[in-house]
Scaffold this motif. Structure first.
Motif, PDB file in Angstrom:
ATOM      1  N   LEU A   1      -3.628  24.295   3.586  1.00  0.00           N
ATOM      2  CA  LEU A   1      -4.194  25.499   2.978  1.00  0.00           C
ATOM      3  C   LEU A   1      -4.318  25.342   1.462  1.00  0.00           C
ATOM      4  O   LEU A   1      -5.231  25.901   0.852  1.00  0.00           O
ATOM      5  CB  LEU A   1      -3.338  26.719   3.310  1.00  0.00           C
ATOM      6  N   THR A   2      -3.409  24.595   0.847  1.00  0.00           N
ATOM      7  CA  THR A   2      -3.528  24.355  -0.593  1.00  0.00           C
ATOM      8  C   THR A   2      -4.789  23.551  -0.905  1.00  0.00           C
ATOM      9  O   THR A   2      -5.412  23.741  -1.956  1.00  0.00           O
ATOM     10  CB  THR A   2      -2.297  23.617  -1.149  1.00  0.00           C
ATOM     11  N   LEU A   3      -5.188  22.677   0.028  1.00  0.00           N
ATOM     12  CA  LEU A   3      -6.420  21.909  -0.181  1.00  0.00           C
ATOM     13  C   LEU A   3      -7.643  22.824  -0.098  1.00  0.00           C
ATOM     14  O   LEU A   3      -8.607  22.642  -0.839  1.00  0.00           O
ATOM     15  CB  LEU A   3      -6.530  20.792   0.858  1.00  0.00           C
ATOM     16  N   THR A   4      -7.596  23.808   0.798  1.00  0.00           N
ATOM     17  CA  THR A   4      -8.741  24.723   0.901  1.00  0.00           C
ATOM     18  C   THR A   4      -8.887  25.546  -0.369  1.00  0.00           C
ATOM     19  O   THR A   4     -10.002  25.831  -0.805  1.00  0.00           O
ATOM     20  CB  THR A   4      -8.604  25.664   2.116  1.00  0.00           C
ATOM     21  N   SER A   5      -7.766  25.933  -0.948  1.00  0.00           N
ATOM     22  CA  SER A   5      -7.840  26.741  -2.176  1.00  0.00           C
ATOM     23  C   SER A   5      -8.156  25.883  -3.397  1.00  0.00           C
ATOM     24  O   SER A   5      -8.888  26.313  -4.294  1.00  0.00           O
ATOM     25  CB  SER A   5      -6.528  27.506  -2.389  1.00  0.00           C
ATOM     26  N   ASP A   6      -7.613  24.666  -3.447  1.00  0.00           N
ATOM     27  CA  ASP A   6      -7.820  23.807  -4.616  1.00  0.00           C
ATOM     28  C   ASP A   6      -9.197  23.149  -4.632  1.00  0.00           C
ATOM     29  O   ASP A   6      -9.777  22.941  -5.708  1.00  0.00           O
ATOM     30  CB  ASP A   6      -6.751  22.718  -4.678  1.00  0.00           C
ATOM     31  N   PHE A   7      -9.709  22.805  -3.444  1.00  0.00           N
ATOM     32  CA  PHE A   7     -10.961  22.047  -3.389  1.00  0.00           C
ATOM     33  C   PHE A   7     -12.072  22.780  -2.642  1.00  0.00           C
ATOM     34  O   PHE A   7     -13.177  22.247  -2.503  1.00  0.00           O
ATOM     35  CB  PHE A   7     -10.724  20.686  -2.722  1.00  0.00           C
ATOM     36  N   GLY A   8     -11.800  23.978  -2.140  1.00  0.00           N
ATOM     37  CA  GLY A   8     -12.825  24.720  -1.422  1.00  0.00           C
ATOM     38  C   GLY A   8     -13.155  24.156  -0.056  1.00  0.00           C
ATOM     39  O   GLY A   8     -14.259  24.352   0.450  1.00  0.00           O
ATOM     40  N   CYS A   9     -12.211  23.437   0.548  1.00  0.00           N
ATOM     41  CA  CYS A   9     -12.438  22.865   1.876  1.00  0.00           C
ATOM     42  C   CYS A   9     -12.439  23.952   2.944  1.00  0.00           C
ATOM     43  O   CYS A   9     -11.932  25.050   2.745  1.00  0.00           O
ATOM     44  CB  CYS A   9     -11.346  21.862   2.221  1.00  0.00           C
ATOM     45  N   THR A  10     -12.988  23.604   4.089  1.00  0.00           N
ATOM     46  CA  THR A  10     -12.877  24.435   5.282  1.00  0.00           C
ATOM     47  C   THR A  10     -11.864  23.792   6.216  1.00  0.00           C
ATOM     48  O   THR A  10     -11.866  22.579   6.406  1.00  0.00           O
ATOM     49  CB  THR A  10     -14.233  24.567   5.994  1.00  0.00           C
ATOM     50  N   LEU A  11     -10.986  24.612   6.788  1.00  0.00           N
ATOM     51  CA  LEU A  11      -9.962  24.131   7.717  1.00  0.00           C
ATOM     52  C   LEU A  11     -10.258  24.696   9.093  1.00  0.00           C
ATOM     53  O   LEU A  11     -10.345  25.918   9.266  1.00  0.00           O
ATOM     54  CB  LEU A  11      -8.574  24.568   7.241  1.00  0.00           C
ATOM     55  N   VAL A  12     -10.456  23.814  10.079  1.00  0.00           N
ATOM     56  CA  VAL A  12     -10.746  24.217  11.458  1.00  0.00           C
ATOM     57  C   VAL A  12      -9.603  23.754  12.348  1.00  0.00           C
ATOM     58  O   VAL A  12      -9.267  22.567  12.372  1.00  0.00           O
ATOM     59  CB  VAL A  12     -12.077  23.612  11.952  1.00  0.00           C
ATOM     60  N   ILE A  13      -8.997  24.697  13.089  1.00  0.00           N
ATOM     61  CA  ILE A  13      -7.814  24.390  13.897  1.00  0.00           C
ATOM     62  C   ILE A  13      -8.043  24.839  15.331  1.00  0.00           C
ATOM     63  O   ILE A  13      -8.466  25.972  15.581  1.00  0.00           O
ATOM     64  CB  ILE A  13      -6.565  25.111  13.346  1.00  0.00           C
ATOM     65  N   LEU A  14      -7.758  23.953  16.280  1.00  0.00           N
ATOM     66  CA  LEU A  14      -7.801  24.292  17.698  1.00  0.00           C
ATOM     67  C   LEU A  14      -6.384  24.398  18.228  1.00  0.00           C
ATOM     68  O   LEU A  14      -5.531  23.556  17.932  1.00  0.00           O
ATOM     69  CB  LEU A  14      -8.570  23.231  18.482  1.00  0.00           C
ATOM     70  N   SER A  15      -6.117  25.455  19.023  1.00  0.00           N
ATOM     71  CA  SER A  15      -4.794  25.649  19.597  1.00  0.00           C
ATOM     72  C   SER A  15      -4.923  26.181  21.018  1.00  0.00           C
ATOM     73  O   SER A  15      -5.798  27.005  21.305  1.00  0.00           O
ATOM     74  CB  SER A  15      -3.968  26.631  18.757  1.00  0.00           C
ATOM     75  N   HIS A  16      -4.054  25.701  21.914  1.00  0.00           N
ATOM     76  CA  HIS A  16      -4.027  26.190  23.286  1.00  0.00           C
ATOM     77  C   HIS A  16      -3.074  27.377  23.368  1.00  0.00           C
ATOM     78  O   HIS A  16      -1.852  27.220  23.302  1.00  0.00           O
ATOM     79  CB  HIS A  16      -3.584  25.090  24.244  1.00  0.00           C
ATOM     80  N   GLU A  17      -3.631  28.558  23.548  1.00  0.00           N
ATOM     81  CA  GLU A  17      -2.831  29.781  23.508  1.00  0.00           C
ATOM     82  C   GLU A  17      -1.838  29.872  24.649  1.00  0.00           C
ATOM     83  O   GLU A  17      -0.716  30.358  24.474  1.00  0.00           O
ATOM     84  CB  GLU A  17      -3.755  31.000  23.534  1.00  0.00           C
ATOM     85  N   ASP A  18      -2.202  29.387  25.841  1.00  0.00           N
ATOM     86  CA  ASP A  18      -1.313  29.563  26.981  1.00  0.00           C
ATOM     87  C   ASP A  18      -0.144  28.578  26.997  1.00  0.00           C
ATOM     88  O   ASP A  18       0.682  28.605  27.905  1.00  0.00           O
ATOM     89  CB  ASP A  18      -2.079  29.504  28.303  1.00  0.00           C
ATOM     90  N   VAL A  19      -0.081  27.704  25.991  1.00  0.00           N
ATOM     91  CA  VAL A  19       1.127  26.882  25.842  1.00  0.00           C
ATOM     92  C   VAL A  19       2.338  27.775  25.634  1.00  0.00           C
ATOM     93  O   VAL A  19       3.458  27.464  26.029  1.00  0.00           O
ATOM     94  CB  VAL A  19       0.965  25.906  24.649  1.00  0.00           C
ATOM     95  N   TYR A  20       2.085  28.955  25.015  1.00  0.00           N
ATOM     96  CA  TYR A  20       3.179  29.873  24.694  1.00  0.00           C
ATOM     97  C   TYR A  20       3.175  31.099  25.617  1.00  0.00           C
ATOM     98  O   TYR A  20       3.667  32.159  25.265  1.00  0.00           O
ATOM     99  CB  TYR A  20       3.030  30.351  23.256  1.00  0.00           C
ATOM    100  N   SER A  21       2.618  30.959  26.831  1.00  0.00           N
ATOM    101  CA  SER A  21       2.454  32.109  27.716  1.00  0.00           C
ATOM    102  C   SER A  21       3.778  32.671  28.207  1.00  0.00           C
ATOM    103  O   SER A  21       3.857  33.841  28.576  1.00  0.00           O
ATOM    104  CB  SER A  21       1.576  31.727  28.916  1.00  0.00           C
ATOM    105  N   ASN A  22       4.823  31.848  28.232  1.00  0.00           N
ATOM    106  CA  ASN A  22       6.119  32.302  28.741  1.00  0.00           C
ATOM    107  C   ASN A  22       7.058  32.769  27.638  1.00  0.00           C
ATOM    108  O   ASN A  22       8.255  32.917  27.860  1.00  0.00           O
ATOM    109  CB  ASN A  22       6.792  31.184  29.557  1.00  0.00           C
ATOM    110  N   MET A  23       6.514  32.999  26.455  1.00  0.00           N
ATOM    111  CA  MET A  23       7.361  33.424  25.334  1.00  0.00           C
ATOM    112  C   MET A  23       6.539  34.282  24.389  1.00  0.00           C
ATOM    113  O   MET A  23       5.323  34.400  24.531  1.00  0.00           O
ATOM    114  CB  MET A  23       7.899  32.192  24.585  1.00  0.00           C
TER     115      MET A  23
END
Length: 262
Positions: free
Chosen positions: A161-183
């Protein structure tokens, strides 16, 4: 460019010349993969001049993405050789156990150093701080690589996130939501959702998976929600929510509004 592709671009607000960094979070599940958004963004970004992608792969090898992007008309091998697609293969990365506050040497700290160097080099040579996109193909697997340490993954996320603010980068993140389905949702996912300028959720249809039959081919239809919190309209920042369905074909993904197709 056809209407199908524009529908996703418009939801992501890619057709506007917005300045500044953005954080895009994609959440999917076992029944419905959101990886097609990653593929779409790779092709689109590499079609733009002076753009660079730093891709951090915890989920799939380079050959997987090269094969898919080739079907979409994008040559990743050539883009990698030209220095516009940096692929960091982290599938075999492991971090040792321990309660130390710092990340393991040769692990996430080393990974961040590679990303930072690529961003800094691109910024100094291209002179365009908005040209770099950092992509992480599965941040939930980053926790696995760090032996389940959410703190390590959170630290890495904030470093990026510091790179996005310092250099104007875009950060794209993929996450599997159901990995945490039991919590309860862990702090990592809550932080990503809080920080996201664009939150994308790929889900199965609430009424079950519908099918669209074309000859002998049966295509499953899924549901996509795009919450864009960084959309500028008439000079002010507004949130726009887009809901539509999509079906995955062999060489493209077709998006459409519910009820617009039979």
């Amino acid at each position: 460019m056809n209407r199908t592709r524009n529908l996703l671009d418009e939801a992501l607000d890619l057709n506007n010349d917005n300045k500044g960094s953005r954080v895009v979070v994609i959440e999917d599940c076992v029944e419905t993969s959101g990886a097609f958004v990653i593929h779409h963004l790779i092709k689109r970004n590499l079609s733009l001049p002076s753009s660079l992608i730093v891709f951090v792969a915890f989920s799939q090898p380079f050959s997987h993405y090269e094969r898919i992007l080739r079907k979409l008309g994008c040559n990743l091998v050539m883009q990698r050789e030209n220095g516009r697609f940096h692929f960091l293969d982290m599938l075999s990365m492991q971090c040792p156990d321990g309660e130390e506050d710092k990340l393991c040497e040769g692990g996430l700290v080393s990974l961040y150093g590679k990303i930072q160097k690529a961003v800094e080099v691109s910024s100094s040579t291209e002179g365009n701080k908005n040209s770099v996109t950092i992509m992480i193909d599965d941040i939930s697997l980053m926790e696995v690589a760090a032996n389940g340490s959410s703190n390590h993954a959170l630290d890495f996320l904030h470093y990026c996130l510091t790179l996005t603010s310092d250099f104007g980068c875009t950060l794209v993140i993929l996450s599997h939501e159901d990995v945490y389905s039991n919590m309860e949702k862990p702090m990592l996912m809550l932080q990503m959702e809080y920080l996201a300028d664009v939150l994308i959720k790929a889900e199965p249809l609430a009424t079950g998976l519908a099918t669209d039959v074309h000859g002998q081919v049966s295509l499953l239809i899924y549901f996509l929600t795009v919450v864009n919190r960084g959309r500028y309209e008439k000079g002010s920042l507004k949130t726009k929510t887009s809901n539509f369905q999509f079906k995955i074909r062999d060489n493209n993904v077709e998006c459409f509004y519910p009820g617009s197709q039979t």
